[in-house]
Write a protein that holds these residues in place. Structure first.
Motif: not given
Length: 391
Positions: A253-282
């Motif tokens: 976990a400690l070895e992979s933390m720096p790269t995983e932090h960026y990768r997961l944040r990017t994927l999470r933000d993409r997921l949120e943008t898609g949900i909040l942008g395409r579904i009303t009432g979110t």
């Protein structure tokens, strides 16, 4: 194939972790408390695992790490142990209204035994104000227990500021770092923690193992009695194989933390943008910036969280309607209620928590799938309420 987005509940054990554990199930099966060669071999491996975890926390004294069965036991040992050790000095404890159920449960139990607990509020974004913590302190306050990050929303508390406050006042400070360890840097000196809880199965290690950091000089009363294992803090034969597995998971976990932090944040933000942008009432639940990189909690207006979770499960998408420990609980999330969310108006909250195996293709699949699923569930909800839906 299913898409697993519930990594805050648990994670799959890494193959390297299983490989590290295997010898301690058969050829190296000794009891770490035995004095013969096989016992000494187990003891040596156990202490190496303890040293790995201590080092990861920025701790020099490996003895400060006590192995326990998991986060729940660690929280109970920290809170009840300190409360009873300091009961002659004071019986007031400070925590928050959105702590993990292990912390709230321990505090409720202590209330039944004559202790007084203050449950601090959070704001609409899930944050806690250090000034609110300071104002809650009294002459008889002996313990503050506040989580590093919330398990449902991923919101990160200002632990370092609170830790400084407790040191100035001479109050013992415990933090539950189960969700942050392995995802964010966790250092007991930086955070000012006297006690800190970890869990193996949240970092791709085995279930049934955790650790509690206890700052040297911090008095705790054991909650399990019997032998003198774990520096006398926790009786019982040590789970050597699991401790070794947890230590292996910590290293990865400690070895992979720096790269995983960026990768997961990017994927999470993409997921949120898609949900909040395409579904009303979110609506996103939790501060946009001060939260875990892998966690997104979204409310869907007009949709019950259990109905949407079940509908997604039928489509092969595995998410959570909150904390796994609250499964089956009829009430809506107490975390979201503390943030001022009204489930009958705002809708239930769904937690999407990403992990090591989450891919961009899976996120795009969920974004494409979710609008239709939400529409079906909303329609069924309205029809169940007797509202006529036009074709």
């Amino acid at each position: 194939m299913s898409i697993y987005l519930d990594y805050n509940a648990t994670t799959p054990m890494r193959p390297e972790v299983l490989d590290a554990m295997k010898p301690y199930f058969d050829s190296h099966f000794g009891n770490a408390g035995s004095v013969h060669s096989r016992g000494r071999e187990a003891k040596r491996a156990l202490e190496e695992a303890r040293e790995t975890i201590a080092s990861a926390l920025g701790v020099r004294e490996k003895e400060a790490v006590v192995f326990v069965s998991g986060g729940t036991e660690g929280d109970n040992l920290a809170i009840k142990g300190v409360a009873w050790a300091a009961r002659e000095r004071g019986r007031h404890i400070v925590t928050s209204a959105v702590e993990h159920r292990a912390v709230i449960g321990a505090c409720r139990a202590l209330e039944q035994q004559g202790f007084e607990v203050t449950y601090l509020p959070i704001d609409a974004e899930g944050l806690i104000d250090p000034e609110t913590v300071e104002r809650s302190l009294r002459a008889d306050t002996t313990l503050i227990s506040l989580m590093h990050a919330n398990n449902e929303t991923g919101v990160i508390f200002p632990i370092a500021e609170i830790g400084q406050l407790t040191r100035e006042r001479g109050i013992v400070f415990h933090t539950d770092a189960v969700q942050t360890f392995g995802r964010l840097p966790v250092n007991v000196e930086t955070h000012g923690a006297d006690l800190l809880t970890l869990s193996g199965h949240k970092i791709y290690g085995p279930k049934g193992i955790g650790a509690l950091y206890v700052r040297p000089g911090t008095r705790i009363v054991p909650q399990i009695h019997g032998g003198e294992q774990e520096q006398g803090a926790r009786a019982g034969t040590e789970n050597v194989a699991a401790a070794i597995g947890m230590a292996c998971a910590v290293k990865i976990a400690l070895e992979s933390m720096p790269t995983e932090h960026y990768r997961l944040r990017t994927l999470r933000d993409r997921l949120e943008t898609g949900i909040l942008g395409r579904i009303t009432g979110t609506r996103r639940n939790g501060d946009q910036d001060r939260r875990l990189p892998n966690t997104s909690n979204i409310s869907f207006h007009g949709v019950r969280e259990d109905s949407l979770m079940a509908a997604l499960d039928l489509e092969g998408v595995e998410v959570s309607a909150g904390a796994a420990c609250a499964s089956g609980a009829p009430e809506s999330s107490y975390v979201l209620q503390a943030m001022g969310r009204r489930p009958e108006i705002d809708g239930g909250g769904i937690r999407f928590s990403l992990g090591a195996a989450t891919t961009e293709a899976e996120i795009e699949r969920v974004i494409d799938l979710l609008p239709g699923v939400v529409e079906r569930v909303r329609t069924a909800t309205l029809q169940g309420a007797g509202v006529r839906v036009r074709a």
